[in-house]
Design a protein around this motif. Structure first.
Motif, PDB file in Angstrom:
ATOM      1  N   LYS A   1       0.864  -0.895  -0.279  1.00  0.00           N
ATOM      2  CA  LYS A   1      -0.178  -0.302   0.041  1.00  0.00           C
ATOM      3  C   LYS A   1       1.266   1.197   0.582  1.00  0.00           C
ATOM      4  O   LYS A   1       1.948   1.425   0.456  1.00  0.00           O
ATOM      5  CB  LYS A   1      -0.810   0.013   0.969  1.00  0.00           C
TER       6      LYS A   1
ATOM      7  N   ASP B   1       1.417   5.376  -3.524  1.00  0.00           N
ATOM      8  CA  ASP B   1       0.454   7.178  -4.451  1.00  0.00           C
ATOM      9  C   ASP B   1       1.542   7.840  -3.685  1.00  0.00           C
ATOM     10  O   ASP B   1       1.768   9.061  -4.531  1.00  0.00           O
ATOM     11  CB  ASP B   1      -1.415   6.945  -4.666  1.00  0.00           C
TER      12      ASP B   1
ATOM     13  N   ARG C   1      -0.672  -7.732  -9.599  1.00  0.00           N
ATOM     14  CA  ARG C   1      -2.633  -6.982  -9.697  1.00  0.00           C
ATOM     15  C   ARG C   1      -3.613  -7.850  -9.080  1.00  0.00           C
ATOM     16  O   ARG C   1      -3.890  -8.943 -10.097  1.00  0.00           O
ATOM     17  CB  ARG C   1      -2.235  -5.575 -11.027  1.00  0.00           C
TER      18      ARG C   1
ATOM     19  N   GLY D   1      -7.093  -6.817  -9.150  1.00  0.00           N
ATOM     20  CA  GLY D   1      -7.989  -5.800  -8.315  1.00  0.00           C
ATOM     21  C   GLY D   1      -7.439  -4.920  -8.578  1.00  0.00           C
ATOM     22  O   GLY D   1      -7.287  -4.264  -8.935  1.00  0.00           O
ATOM     23  N   GLU D   2      -7.747  -4.264  -7.323  1.00  0.00           N
ATOM     24  CA  GLU D   2      -7.235  -2.880  -7.387  1.00  0.00           C
ATOM     25  C   GLU D   2      -6.159  -3.078  -5.898  1.00  0.00           C
ATOM     26  O   GLU D   2      -5.620  -2.101  -5.798  1.00  0.00           O
ATOM     27  CB  GLU D   2      -7.877  -1.751  -6.580  1.00  0.00           C
ATOM     28  N   ARG D   3      -5.717  -4.135  -5.347  1.00  0.00           N
ATOM     29  CA  ARG D   3      -3.961  -4.336  -4.668  1.00  0.00           C
ATOM     30  C   ARG D   3      -3.312  -4.408  -5.786  1.00  0.00           C
ATOM     31  O   ARG D   3      -3.424  -5.357  -6.676  1.00  0.00           O
ATOM     32  CB  ARG D   3      -4.959  -5.807  -4.006  1.00  0.00           C
TER      33      ARG D   3
END
Length: 428
Positions: free
Chosen positions: A348, A351, A368, A370-372
């Protein structure tokens, strides 16, 4: 033009990032790519060991140029397949790739061409290797002859350690790569990474870099594929660059051409800068990892144009421009590396890390879900930064790392320490 990039590590993400900025590019494909490369290229599933499948993909997608990143497909002869099919490419031939595929081949070439390197012996059985070892001083270096992902090298400080390394090779620790062993003189000095584009005749020096091979702070622990790098390398003064080109790179290019196996691609010389000048430790026949990450941040010129000039044999009329800024990259590795890494842990904060001034993050072993973003390898991320000095680039990189939430990984905290120390000395 449509371009296919072979590979899926941190080196390839840096190359894809640079290639994607070229005005010559229409579309970039990457096989297999990774979660980071997917941001600048279309990642495709393609068995690069199946050369017929590669050629079908090239035809189906109107690929005009192929860039091969990692060493394994080069040593396997993918460059020859592309040449025979009439496809323009950035990759040496299988014969030329022996410069990396066989350490013994390179040592023999150095001896024949008078290229400065350490004394050595090459052996196909443990008994003769140990007999030679008994006549040599320690420390000494034991290497698996073939490709071992940067892990087939042991710098032995005792004879017992050297004998254990010999046994490991011949007992299959590195598979076919250890079927032959090269035992080398230990060279005392400071290591540097040196790169040159070569078109078979002309060699064009790139910016210099310095890698950090040991896994732990203070250059401790086992060798790895590289835990960080910075560019430029202060040890590579203009005089040392000139000597490296004159004494090592150009004689290699000439010797390979004389053998009828001209080298075309990027030649990566691992150097030891000794009291007597540069000596060759070993060659790689592709861009380094993680050195590519810092080189691409400093490169101002069009990488694709440089690769095309290499393929077309016109480097004598080509040049590259570099930023005066320094660049530094820190490798974030999965817990367990350089042994079996812990995979599947979530990363995490990328960004927030990327928002730090001067920072780019290149993915190495990620996927990747999904969003992870999940760890999917040993060396997982390259947090890379530009700065007016190495110290500034270092500070920015570690500032970005502090924003990454990943309990499943670790990094060295001293990347760039030699250069930073030199900068401090020059200030006093």
């Amino acid at each position: 033009m449509n371009v296919l990039l072979i590979g899926g590590g941190g080196r390839e993400h840096a190359l894809a990032w640079a290639l994607s900025a070229s005005p010559l590019l229409t579309k970039l494909y990457a096989a297999p790519g990774n979660a980071g490369i997917a941001e600048v290229a279309e990642c495709v599933t393609l068995d690069v060991a199946d050369h017929a499948a590669v050629l079908r993909f090239i035809e189906d997608h109107d690929i005009w140029f192929v860039v091969v990143g990692p060493e394994a497909p080069l040593v396997a002869g993918l460059g020859d397949t592309l040449r025979q099919a009439g496809i323009k490419h950035f990759a040496p031939s299988k014969a030329a790739a022996q410069l990396e595929g066989s350490k013994g081949f390179t040592k023999d070439l150095c001896r024949e061409a008078g290229i400065p390197t350490g004394a050595y012996g090459r052996f196909s059985d443990a008994a003769s290797a140990k007999a030679y070892l008994a006549t040599q001083p320690v420390p000494i270096v034991v290497k698996a002859d073939g490709l071992a992902a940067g892990k087939g090298v042991v710098v032995a400080t005792t004879r017992e350690e050297a004998e254990a390394a010999i046994d490991a090779c011949f007992e299959g620790a590195f598979g076919a790569a250890g079927a032959e062993v090269v035992i080398e003189e230990f060279l005392d000095g400071e290591e540097a990474s040196f790169f040159a584009l070569c078109d078979g005749t002309t060699a064009l020096a790139l910016a210099t870099a310095q890698d950090h091979k040991r896994v732990g702070d203070g250059d401790t622990g086992p060798n790895t594929g590289g835990m960080g790098a910075y560019s430029p390398a202060p040890i590579m003064t203009p005089d040392m660059v000139a000597r490296t080109m004159d004494e090592i790179v150009r004689p290699t290019v000439a010797a390979m051409a004389a053998r009828g196996t001209p080298f075309k691609g990027v030649l990566f010389a691992g150097l030891m800068i000794t009291a007597d000048g540069p000596q060759l430790i070993e060659y790689n026949v592709r861009f380094g990892d993680p050195e590519t990450q810092v080189l691409m941040l400093r490169l101002k010129s069009d990488l694709l144009a440089g690769m095309l000039a290499t393929a077309d044999g016109v480097l004598d009329a080509f040049d590259l421009r570099w930023r005066d800024d320094a660049a530094l990259t820190v490798v974030l590795a999965a817990n367990g590396y350089p042994g079996p890494p812990q995979k599947g842990t979530e990363i995490k904060g990328l960004d927030a890390a990327r928002a730090v001034e001067g920072v780019e993050i290149f993915h190495a072993g990620t996927k990747r879900d999904g969003e992870r973003i999940l760890a999917d390898g040993g060396r997982v991320l390259n947090v890379t930064a530009l700065g007016a000095t190495v110290a500034e680039a270092q500070a920015r990189a570690y500032e970005a790392i502090a924003k990454i939430d990943w309990p499943g990984g670790f990094c060295r905290r001293d990347i760039g320490w030699r250069a930073v120390a030199r900068e401090k000395e020059s200030e006093t």
